[in-house]
Design a protein around this motif. Structure first.
Motif, PDB file in Angstrom:
ATOM      1  N   HIS A 160       0.835  -1.210   0.000  1.00 42.92           N
ATOM      2  CA  HIS A 160       0.000   0.000   0.000  1.00 42.92           C
ATOM      3  C   HIS A 160       0.867   1.257   0.000  1.00 42.92           C
ATOM      4  CE1 HIS A 160      -3.470   2.532   0.691  1.00 42.92           C
ATOM      5  NE2 HIS A 160      -2.846   3.081   1.715  1.00 42.92           N
ATOM      6  N   GLY A 161       0.598   2.144  -0.964  1.00 45.81           N
ATOM      7  CA  GLY A 161       1.316   3.412  -1.040  1.00 45.81           C
ATOM      8  C   GLY A 161       2.598   3.360  -1.838  1.00 45.81           C
ATOM      9  N   LEU A 162       3.007   2.155  -2.285  1.00 43.37           N
ATOM     10  CA  LEU A 162       4.259   2.007  -3.026  1.00 43.37           C
ATOM     11  C   LEU A 162       3.974   1.876  -4.516  1.00 43.37           C
ATOM     12  CD1 LEU A 162       7.319  -0.177  -2.127  1.00 43.37           C
ATOM     13  CD2 LEU A 162       6.259  -0.440  -4.364  1.00 43.37           C
ATOM     14  N   ASN A 163       4.670   2.671  -5.311  1.00 44.03           N
ATOM     15  CA  ASN A 163       4.574   2.615  -6.771  1.00 44.03           C
ATOM     16  C   ASN A 163       5.936   2.276  -7.363  1.00 44.03           C
ATOM     17  OD1 ASN A 163       1.732   3.952  -7.180  1.00 44.03           O
ATOM     18  ND2 ASN A 163       2.822   5.291  -5.765  1.00 44.03           N
ATOM     19  N   THR A 164       5.944   1.738  -8.573  1.00 47.48           N
ATOM     20  CA  THR A 164       7.195   1.469  -9.278  1.00 47.48           C
ATOM     21  C   THR A 164       7.086   1.999 -10.712  1.00 47.48           C
ATOM     22  OG1 THR A 164       6.441  -0.743  -9.942  1.00 47.48           O
ATOM     23  CG2 THR A 164       7.762  -0.591  -7.931  1.00 47.48           C
ATOM     24  N   ALA A 165       8.222   2.404 -11.255  1.00 46.42           N
ATOM     25  CA  ALA A 165       8.246   2.913 -12.625  1.00 46.42           C
ATOM     26  C   ALA A 165       8.003   1.782 -13.616  1.00 46.42           C
ATOM     27  CB  ALA A 165       9.595   3.571 -12.906  1.00 46.42           C
ATOM     28  N   LYS A 166       7.340   2.095 -14.724  1.00 42.75           N
ATOM     29  CA  LYS A 166       7.157   1.120 -15.794  1.00 42.75           C
ATOM     30  C   LYS A 166       8.519   0.755 -16.365  1.00 42.75           C
ATOM     31  CE  LYS A 166       4.486   0.340 -20.036  1.00 42.75           C
ATOM     32  NZ  LYS A 166       3.612   0.966 -21.063  1.00 42.75           N
ATOM     33  N   SER A 167       8.735  -0.549 -16.637  1.00 38.39           N
ATOM     34  CA  SER A 167      10.076  -0.979 -17.022  1.00 38.39           C
ATOM     35  C   SER A 167      10.042  -2.216 -17.910  1.00 38.39           C
ATOM     36  CB  SER A 167      10.907  -1.282 -15.764  1.00 38.39           C
ATOM     37  OG  SER A 167      10.332  -2.350 -15.026  1.00 38.39           O
ATOM     38  N   ILE A 168      11.204  -2.501 -18.508  1.00 35.48           N
ATOM     39  CA  ILE A 168      11.427  -3.704 -19.306  1.00 35.48           C
ATOM     40  C   ILE A 168      12.747  -4.314 -18.864  1.00 35.48           C
ATOM     41  CG2 ILE A 168      11.975  -4.581 -21.625  1.00 35.48           C
ATOM     42  CD1 ILE A 168      10.171  -2.439 -22.780  1.00 35.48           C
ATOM     43  N   GLN A 169      12.759  -5.637 -18.682  1.00 35.15           N
ATOM     44  CA  GLN A 169      13.995  -6.348 -18.354  1.00 35.15           C
ATOM     45  C   GLN A 169      14.529  -7.017 -19.619  1.00 35.15           C
ATOM     46  OE1 GLN A 169      13.501  -9.397 -15.385  1.00 35.15           O
ATOM     47  NE2 GLN A 169      15.686  -9.796 -15.183  1.00 35.15           N
ATOM     48  N   LEU A 170      15.834  -6.858 -19.876  1.00 32.28           N
ATOM     49  CA  LEU A 170      16.466  -7.467 -21.045  1.00 32.28           C
ATOM     50  C   LEU A 170      17.572  -8.431 -20.621  1.00 32.28           C
ATOM     51  CD1 LEU A 170      17.009  -4.441 -23.504  1.00 32.28           C
ATOM     52  CD2 LEU A 170      15.066  -6.010 -23.406  1.00 32.28           C
ATOM     53  N   HIS A 171      17.719  -9.518 -21.370  1.00 32.40           N
ATOM     54  CA  HIS A 171      18.805 -10.479 -21.168  1.00 32.40           C
ATOM     55  C   HIS A 171      19.737 -10.401 -22.367  1.00 32.40           C
ATOM     56  CE1 HIS A 171      16.894 -12.620 -17.716  1.00 32.40           C
ATOM     57  NE2 HIS A 171      15.794 -12.120 -18.284  1.00 32.40           N
ATOM     58  N   GLN A 172      21.035 -10.377 -22.099  1.00 33.05           N
ATOM     59  CA  GLN A 172      22.016 -10.189 -23.158  1.00 33.05           C
ATOM     60  C   GLN A 172      21.946 -11.274 -24.225  1.00 33.05           C
ATOM     61  OE1 GLN A 172      26.029  -9.848 -21.661  1.00 33.05           O
ATOM     62  NE2 GLN A 172      26.594  -8.413 -23.267  1.00 33.05           N
ATOM     63  N   LYS A 173      21.607 -12.499 -23.818  1.00 35.02           N
ATOM     64  CA  LYS A 173      21.580 -13.616 -24.767  1.00 35.02           C
ATOM     65  C   LYS A 173      20.381 -13.555 -25.714  1.00 35.02           C
ATOM     66  CE  LYS A 173      19.222 -16.589 -21.406  1.00 35.02           C
ATOM     67  NZ  LYS A 173      19.308 -17.816 -20.583  1.00 35.02           N
ATOM     68  N   ASP A 174      19.379 -12.750 -25.361  1.00 36.02           N
ATOM     69  CA  ASP A 174      18.186 -12.629 -26.203  1.00 36.02           C
ATOM     70  C   ASP A 174      18.305 -11.418 -27.123  1.00 36.02           C
ATOM     71  OD1 ASP A 174      17.093 -14.781 -24.830  1.00 36.02           O
ATOM     72  OD2 ASP A 174      16.185 -13.483 -23.315  1.00 36.02           O
ATOM     73  N   GLY A 175      17.625 -11.465 -28.234  1.00 33.47           N
ATOM     74  CA  GLY A 175      17.599 -10.326 -29.145  1.00 33.47           C
ATOM     75  C   GLY A 175      16.746  -9.204 -28.585  1.00 33.47           C
ATOM     76  N   HIS A 176      17.057  -7.980 -28.954  1.00 33.61           N
ATOM     77  CA  HIS A 176      16.221  -6.848 -28.547  1.00 33.61           C
ATOM     78  C   HIS A 176      16.261  -5.779 -29.639  1.00 33.61           C
ATOM     79  CE1 HIS A 176      20.307  -6.023 -26.971  1.00 33.61           C
ATOM     80  NE2 HIS A 176      20.067  -4.802 -27.384  1.00 33.61           N
TER      81      HIS A 176
ATOM     82  N   THR B 172      15.602  -1.698 -30.377  1.00 34.17           N
ATOM     83  CA  THR B 172      15.447  -0.396 -29.726  1.00 34.17           C
ATOM     84  C   THR B 172      14.143   0.295 -30.110  1.00 34.17           C
ATOM     85  OG1 THR B 172      16.791   0.592 -31.488  1.00 34.17           O
ATOM     86  CG2 THR B 172      17.925  -0.007 -29.450  1.00 34.17           C
ATOM     87  N   ALA B 173      13.683   0.076 -31.328  1.00 36.09           N
ATOM     88  CA  ALA B 173      12.424   0.702 -31.753  1.00 36.09           C
ATOM     89  C   ALA B 173      11.246   0.165 -30.941  1.00 36.09           C
ATOM     90  CB  ALA B 173      12.194   0.448 -33.242  1.00 36.09           C
ATOM     91  N   THR B 174      11.255  -1.137 -30.671  1.00 39.73           N
ATOM     92  CA  THR B 174      10.192  -1.749 -29.863  1.00 39.73           C
ATOM     93  C   THR B 174      10.218  -1.213 -28.439  1.00 39.73           C
ATOM     94  OG1 THR B 174      10.326  -3.766 -31.185  1.00 39.73           O
ATOM     95  CG2 THR B 174       9.238  -3.934 -29.044  1.00 39.73           C
ATOM     96  N   ILE B 175      11.428  -1.098 -27.880  1.00 46.54           N
ATOM     97  CA  ILE B 175      11.574  -0.561 -26.520  1.00 46.54           C
ATOM     98  C   ILE B 175      11.057   0.882 -26.480  1.00 46.54           C
ATOM     99  CG2 ILE B 175      13.238   0.099 -24.739  1.00 46.54           C
ATOM    100  CD1 ILE B 175      15.008  -2.247 -25.857  1.00 46.54           C
ATOM    101  N   ALA B 176      11.459   1.682 -27.476  1.00 42.05           N
ATOM    102  CA  ALA B 176      11.068   3.096 -27.525  1.00 42.05           C
ATOM    103  C   ALA B 176       9.561   3.274 -27.647  1.00 42.05           C
ATOM    104  CB  ALA B 176      11.778   3.783 -28.689  1.00 42.05           C
ATOM    105  N   SER B 177       8.894   2.316 -28.295  1.00 43.02           N
ATOM    106  CA  SER B 177       7.435   2.420 -28.446  1.00 43.02           C
ATOM    107  C   SER B 177       6.690   1.953 -27.193  1.00 43.02           C
ATOM    108  CB  SER B 177       6.978   1.596 -29.653  1.00 43.02           C
ATOM    109  OG  SER B 177       7.233   0.214 -29.450  1.00 43.02           O
ATOM    110  N   ALA B 178       7.359   1.134 -26.367  1.00 45.06           N
ATOM    111  CA  ALA B 178       6.711   0.585 -25.173  1.00 45.06           C
ATOM    112  C   ALA B 178       6.856   1.486 -23.947  1.00 45.06           C
ATOM    113  CB  ALA B 178       7.293  -0.791 -24.855  1.00 45.06           C
TER     114      ALA B 178
END
Length: 327
Positions: A128-144, A146-152
């Motif tokens: 109660h009363g605690l908020n967290t920033a919206k975020s994405i977790q990435l793993h180096q072994k997986d593809g990512h 930047t355009a998808t991240i920027a849109s999310a």
């Protein structure tokens, strides 16, 4: 009464090595010499070494002992002040559990979980009363992409190692053009990284400890930096950051913060002293959780010693109560 033999564990495997050494020096100076005989042990990848009295002595890891001047020294307690691995992520805690040696920090499970920023955010979600920033977790072994991240996520963004400390490898980016470089920098420190939306507001840090069997919330510190954010340089360069302890906050807000961080301490099954970093959102003053530090810095000017002094308690008494409460 014979003093307790305290193994003060410092060093570690990360860029926070020197920070840890400074913490250990301050702890050693402030432990009551009548109650505790302190042996500072430097933890490196290839050796655990006690240096004192003109000797350099390797630790026997079979029983966690040293031999000084021909006498075998076994330890009654370990005071861990290793920032990052292996002192903050549960590895030393697991070893000490096997050896049957009590220590000052959270247990191996809590240390491992709280070292991972994304896992910690998931666990404290719903308090109660605690908020967290919206975020994405990435793993180096997986593809990512930047355009998808920027849109999310909405810029500005913080990119940080998921298991790092002292803001090493952390960046703030304002558009997609700077995103890949920041991701690469964070991956250089850790194979898991966290990308978070920027939360605009006042930044604070607050210590919590179990003293005399009671969870005690220390006075909060407000972090005022001339840098764009509280990075490694801001933390450890004189004059870059102004730390105000106790923070200028209304009593009602202090009470609300104390309730929130106490729930965090309990939910994560913390022991000893920890520090929670948070932001009070601009305009609404809502509490946004940043992270928890289970082996917070202990140099003379570090935040926890500042807060202990602001509470009207000596650092010597504080460390003594941490040892007595967790042994």
């Amino acid at each position: 009464m014979k003093p307790m033999n305290i193994a003060l564990l410092a060093g570690g495997f990360t860029g926070e090595y020197e920070v840890s050494i400074n913490s250990a020096k301050n702890i050693a100076q402030n432990l009551d010499a009548d109650k505790y005989k302190v042996y500072t042990i430097l933890i490196n990848r290839d050796s655990w070494v006690y240096e004192g009295g003109g000797e350099s002595v390797m630790v026997d890891k079979n029983d966690f002992s040293i031999t000084v001047a021909g006498e075998r020294v076994k330890f009654d307690f370990a005071f861990i002040t290793v920032h990052g691995t292996p002192g903050e992520d549960g590895k030393l805690q697991g070893y000490l559990d096997l050896m049957g040696i009590p220590y000052n920090t959270c247990d191996a499970t809590t240390s491992a979980i709280t070292m991972n920023k994304a896992y910690t955010k998931a666990l404290v979600h719903g308090i109660h009363g605690l908020n967290t920033a919206k975020s994405i977790q990435l793993h180096q072994k997986d593809g990512h992409d930047t355009a998808t991240i920027a849109s999310a996520l909405k810029f500005p963004l913080f990119i940080k190692p998921n298991n790092g400390g002292s803001s090493v490898g952390m960046s703030k980016v304002y558009n997609v053009a700077g995103l890949q470089e920041a991701i690469d920098r964070a991956f250089h420190e850790d194979p898991q990284i966290l990308i978070e939306e920027f939360i605009k507001g006042r930044e604070f840090s607050i210590g919590i400890a179990r003293l005399n069997g009671k969870i005690t919330v220390l006075p909060a510190t407000e972090i005022l930096t001339t840098k764009d954010f509280f990075d490694y340089e801001a933390k450890y360069t004189t004059g870059v950051t102004n730390e105000v302890t106790p923070a200028d906050l209304p009593e009602e807000k202090n009470h609300q913060i104390a309730e929130i961080v106490t729930h965090v301490y309990l939910r994560l099954n913390c022991r000893g002293m920890v520090r929670v970093d948070f932001i009070l959102l601009e305009d609404t003053q809502e509490f946004y959780f940043i992270e928890i530090n289970t082996t917070p810095g202990q140099s003379a000017n570090s935040l926890i010693p500042q807060q202990v002094r602001a509470m009207g308690m000596s650092v010597t008494d504080f460390y003594g109560q941490i040892i007595e409460g967790t042994k």
